[in-house]
Design a protein around this motif. Structure first.
Motif, short mmCIF file in Angstrom:
data_model
loop_
_atom_site.label_atom_id
_atom_site.label_comp_id
_atom_site.label_asym_id
_atom_site.label_seq_id
_atom_site.Cartn_x
_atom_site.Cartn_y
_atom_site.Cartn_z
N ILE A 78 0.70 -1.15 -0.06
CA ILE A 78 0.12 0.01 -0.09
C ILE A 78 1.00 1.46 0.21
O ILE A 78 1.91 1.26 0.77
CB ILE A 78 -0.96 0.00 1.19
CG1 ILE A 78 -1.84 1.19 1.15
CG2 ILE A 78 -0.34 -0.26 2.59
CD1 ILE A 78 -3.01 1.44 2.08
N LEU A 79 0.51 2.07 -0.77
CA LEU A 79 1.13 3.48 -0.82
C LEU A 79 -0.02 4.39 -0.22
O LEU A 79 -1.08 4.48 -0.80
CB LEU A 79 1.48 3.84 -2.46
CG LEU A 79 1.87 5.47 -2.39
CD1 LEU A 79 3.29 5.65 -1.60
CD2 LEU A 79 1.70 5.86 -3.79
N THR A 80 0.18 4.93 1.04
CA THR A 80 -0.78 5.56 1.60
C THR A 80 -0.73 7.15 1.04
O THR A 80 0.20 7.74 0.26
CB THR A 80 -0.62 5.77 3.05
OG1 THR A 80 0.71 6.06 3.32
CG2 THR A 80 -1.00 4.30 3.72
N GLU A 81 -1.92 7.82 1.31
CA GLU A 81 -1.81 9.25 0.98
C GLU A 81 -0.75 9.99 1.52
O GLU A 81 -0.20 10.69 0.36
CB GLU A 81 -3.09 9.91 1.43
CG GLU A 81 -4.20 10.42 0.36
CD GLU A 81 -5.43 10.72 1.33
OE1 GLU A 81 -5.65 10.61 2.41
OE2 GLU A 81 -6.26 11.08 0.50
N ASN A 82 -0.19 9.98 2.76
CA ASN A 82 0.79 10.72 3.14
C ASN A 82 2.07 9.39 3.34
O ASN A 82 1.72 8.55 3.69
CB ASN A 82 0.67 11.26 4.38
CG ASN A 82 -0.61 12.14 4.34
OD1 ASN A 82 -0.49 13.14 3.58
ND2 ASN A 82 -1.69 12.02 5.23
N PRO A 83 3.24 9.86 2.88
CA PRO A 83 4.19 8.77 2.65
C PRO A 83 4.34 7.98 3.91
O PRO A 83 4.77 6.65 3.87
CB PRO A 83 5.62 9.67 2.42
CG PRO A 83 5.01 10.73 1.69
CD PRO A 83 3.57 11.18 2.46
#
Ligand SMILES: Nc1ncnc2c1ncn2[C@@H]1O[C@H](COP(=O)(O)OP(=O)(O)OP(=O)(O)O)[C@@H](O)[C@H]1O
Ligand SMILES: [Mg+2]
Length: 306
Positions: A78-83
């Motif tokens: 998962i690449l979240t909205e904030n790193p």
């Protein structure tokens, strides 16, 4: 395969996700589109077992998010909205830490980290603390982390939002390559509709927590505009050609203007060959045949306009 069944998430009185049901097949790049606050990130967070749904369930390759969170976490990236990186660690230390959490053996880990830093052009900064990185560099590193354990299902929440145009293109090309010929699922939230059009096999549009449209851009376009239009450039249009078209009862409407014949049909893939055959038989000199496509932007704006 992802099967989402009547998934709901409430935050107090707010229905962030309001009963969504859909399926994503293996091998698909699936776009999740919708206005700010529509429920995209909340959905991704439920599907990757970061938060629990209020009700409903989802099945990822047979495991479900209520009963099998550990199996699902090891299977997804998962690449979240904030790193969400450790700012005071270097990229290598960050990736090594997450690599350990994902049980990547020590021997493979170093090589894999090296490869992935190379791929995202972060080699020269690999021993500097992440806190000194620009926003886009952090996003690249977070993307690298999401791919570290070669996940079968990849959730990318606005993967190119902070990237410069060249890097964004590199990431898009990489995503395309990653999905080619394999059975990985790549699930992307994006506001960049050109990106979604380029990458995604199918998209879902979510608005106020509900899915308002799902399918390939062609399918959505057909549903919204109740059919498709084909534009045929003809040099020698005459009454004989016009009469032959009138015999085709599947044609809903047609008009000829400025050497272009515009024909409304239900499904161009089925109807085009029959139209072209009829035109040729009646002596038409066809210059070009073009299916008029609505852009994903037209589709999106139509679906969320209310
Ligand atoms: N932890 C939380 N507590 C309370 N409300 C929340 C929480 N997380 C999300 N929300 C609310 O749920 C709704 C959906 O938020 P979400 O982040 O899923 O939207 P989004 O579609 O990802 O939007 P964006 O395009 O801006 O990223 C919003 O109204 C948001 O304020
Ligand atoms: Mg979001």
């Amino acid at each position: 395969m992802i099967r989402v069944k009547n998934l709901v998430k409430h935050f107090g009185d707010l229905k962030a996700v309001d009963g969504i049901t859909f399926t994503v097949e293996n091998g698909e790049i699936f776009g999740f589109l919708g206005p700010n606050g529509a429920g995209k990130t909340t959905t991704i967070r439920m599907l990757s077992c970061i938060i629990r749904p209020t009700s409903g369930n989802a099945y990822l390759n047979g495991y479900n998010i209520l009963d099998n969170p550990m199996e699902i976490r090891s299977m997804v990236g998962i690449l979240t909205e904030n790193p969400c990186l450790y700012e005071r660690l270097t990229p290598v230390a960050n990736l090594d830490f997450f690599g350990k959490l994902y049980d990547i053996p020590k021997t493979i880990r170093a090589t894999r980290i090296d490869e992935i830093l190379e791929m995202f052009d972060l080699q020269d900064r690999k021993f500097e603390k992440v806190e000194t990185f620009s926003k886009g560099m952090k996003q690249k590193l977070a993307l690298a982390r999401s791919l570290l354990h070669d996940p079968q299902i990849l959730f990318l929440d606005e993967p190119t939002s902070a990237l410069d145009p060249k890097t964004a293109k590199g990431v898009r090309d990489y995503i395309k390559k990653l999905s080619e010929g394999g059975d990985k699922i790549i699930f992307i939230c994006t506001h960049n509709l050109t990106e979604a059009e380029y990458l995604c096999d199918r998209v879902a549009v979510i608005d106020h927590g509900k899915i308002v449209g799902i399918g390939s851009p062609e399918e959505l376009s057909r549903d919204i505009w109740k059919g498709e239009q084909v534009e045929i450039a003809i040099k020698n249009y005459d009454s004989h050609i016009e009469q032959s078209l009138k015999q085709l009862n599947f044609i809903k409407n047609f008009e000829y203007q400025d050497h272009i014949l515009r024909i409304d049909v239900n499904d161009t893939s089925k109807d085009n060959p029959r139209i072209v055959e009829t035109l040729v038989k009646s002596g038409a000199q066809i210059v070009s045949v073009e299916i008029k496509r609505h852009s994903l932007e037209d589709i999106y704006l139509n679906l969320v306009r209310d």
